[in-house]
Write a protein that holds these residues in place. Structure first.
Motif, short mmCIF file in Angstrom:
data_model
loop_
_atom_site.label_atom_id
_atom_site.label_comp_id
_atom_site.label_asym_id
_atom_site.label_seq_id
_atom_site.Cartn_x
_atom_site.Cartn_y
_atom_site.Cartn_z
N MET B 1 6.16 -38.92 -42.31
CA MET B 1 5.28 -37.98 -41.83
C MET B 1 4.57 -38.63 -40.56
SD MET B 1 1.94 -37.56 -44.27
CE MET B 1 2.46 -38.09 -45.77
N ARG B 2 4.41 -38.11 -39.25
CA ARG B 2 3.55 -38.57 -38.25
C ARG B 2 2.06 -38.81 -38.49
NH1 ARG B 2 6.29 -37.74 -33.32
NH2 ARG B 2 4.90 -39.27 -32.92
N ILE B 3 1.44 -39.60 -37.87
CA ILE B 3 0.15 -39.88 -38.13
C ILE B 3 -0.78 -38.88 -38.06
CG2 ILE B 3 -0.62 -40.56 -35.73
CD1 ILE B 3 -2.30 -42.92 -37.02
N SER B 4 -0.38 -37.78 -37.21
CA SER B 4 -1.09 -36.56 -37.11
C SER B 4 -1.19 -35.80 -38.46
CB SER B 4 -0.69 -35.61 -35.89
OG SER B 4 0.80 -35.40 -36.17
N GLU B 5 0.06 -35.70 -38.91
CA GLU B 5 0.15 -35.10 -40.28
C GLU B 5 -0.64 -35.83 -41.33
OE1 GLU B 5 4.21 -34.37 -41.75
OE2 GLU B 5 3.31 -33.46 -43.53
N THR B 35 6.77 -46.27 -29.55
CA THR B 35 5.39 -45.52 -29.96
C THR B 35 5.29 -44.56 -30.91
OG1 THR B 35 6.10 -43.82 -28.46
CG2 THR B 35 4.92 -45.65 -27.48
N ARG B 36 6.53 -44.89 -32.11
CA ARG B 36 6.46 -43.98 -33.27
C ARG B 36 6.41 -44.72 -34.48
NH1 ARG B 36 10.43 -38.77 -32.46
NH2 ARG B 36 9.92 -38.54 -34.71
N ALA B 37 5.67 -44.16 -35.49
CA ALA B 37 5.71 -44.93 -36.64
C ALA B 37 5.74 -43.62 -37.71
CB ALA B 37 4.69 -45.86 -37.15
N SER B 38 6.32 -43.70 -38.76
CA SER B 38 6.23 -42.91 -39.88
C SER B 38 5.71 -43.26 -41.15
CB SER B 38 7.74 -42.29 -40.04
OG SER B 38 8.10 -42.57 -41.24
#
Lengths: 216, 216
Positions: B1-5, B35-38
């Motif tokens: 999931m993304r940090i927003s979730e 710029t992405r991490a899960s």
């Protein structure tokens, strides 16, 4: 003695002594003229009691007043007198007395079920009901079995707190004893709980190996 | 999931999650681009543990870190793991570990004399020595007999705190159990002490009449 000597001997400033007089925490001196009053050993003793309860016992001044008022107009028995001292230790904002109808909650019924006398009405019982409710609201339920075990344990502690000698002490000494003996040793009890937890953990969990990897 | 979730599901703001990541309270996500991490369920579980220890257990974040670090690099036994959780409950400013030579005071010798294992070194033992010293500095001496009675009482309490089930729980659950079970029920124990005092006072002092006049 003059107020200046009372101040010197008690180590309390004249301004504070005048505040105590205005607030009724200290009984008036003997009037000896338009601007003179004289004080005696009862005043010195009272100032020392007020300072001890406030500084060492950490009671707010309105609680000190409850103790002082009870000394000046004592209830019929030593049990009731010491009850006033103990009630003064209730949490900030808690009522000193309370109708039993206000106590009809699941937590308060558990407190009453412990079977202590006067249980439904004392500030101590209300404090216990509030503590049980706060733990439960935070997701922690104290089981009936735990509560019974803890009450037995604290009963043993209370038998050392309410020593038979309290029957024979001067009233002010007995009240100071109750307040200080509780306030100053609560942290000792909580620390003993932790020391005992370490000991029980060593006994029960020393041989339980932890996996070398985190389980996450 | 993304940090927003992760933020949405944990109820913790993205800014706070980033703070946890920077501070090492939360392990890094899987990098999926510049710029992405899960993140996965282990992150959600860890965020919930940190929030519970901080919000419900009222641990400062540096103490939460001690708990989290021990989960990530667990010591050999469950006893030691839970010791880290318990050590995190020590008073603000108290050291986590201490040389036994630092404990050579009259109060600390009394603690060692209680005979609990590891007694000379644990933060719990230091907390007890400090509490005894503070009471004594304020003019209140806990007698040896009282201390022994209280230790026996708190040992009975500790046997319900350190339940045998703690051996089989997942490590994070066991640590949460120790922290919350102590923090949330300390007020219950102190209230039980007061309820028991009322009961013992009724038993011992109900028949002791108070003079109708103050003795001053």
């Amino acid at each position: 003695m003059r107020i200046s000597e009372l101040s010197e001997r008690s180590g309390v400033s004249i301004a504070t002594l005048k505040y105590y007089l205005r607030e009724g925490l200290l009984h008036p001196g003997t009037i000896e003229g338009a601007t003179r009053a004289s004080y005696d050993e009862t005043h010195l003793e009272r100032v020392r009691l007020v300072r001890t309860l406030a500084d060492v016992g950490r009671l707010p001044l309105e609680r000190v007043r409850e103790v002082v008022d009870a000394l000046d107009s004592p209830p019929p028995t030593r049990h009731e007198l010491l009850g006033v001292a103990q009630d003064a230790l209730r949490p900030a904002g808690a009522p000193g007395h309370c109708a039993s109808s206000a106590l009809d909650t699941p937590a308060s019924r558990r407190v009453v079920a412990l079977g202590a006398p006067d249980c439904g009405l004392s500030p101590a019982s209300q404090q216990l009901a509030t503590a049980l409710e706060a733990a439960e609201a935070a997701g922690w339920v104290v089981t009936d079995e735990q509560l019974a075990t803890w009450f037995t344990a604290m009963w043993a502690v209370a038998r050392t707190d309410v020593a038979p000698e309290l029957a024979d002490m001067p009233p002010a000494d007995a009240m100071r004893h109750v307040v200080l003996g509780t306030v100053l040793t609560d942290p000792v009890l909580l620390a003993l709980r932790r020391v005992a937890q370490v000991a029980v953990s060593a006994e029960r969990l020393e041989g339980v190996a932890e996996p070398r990897q985190s389980l996450r």
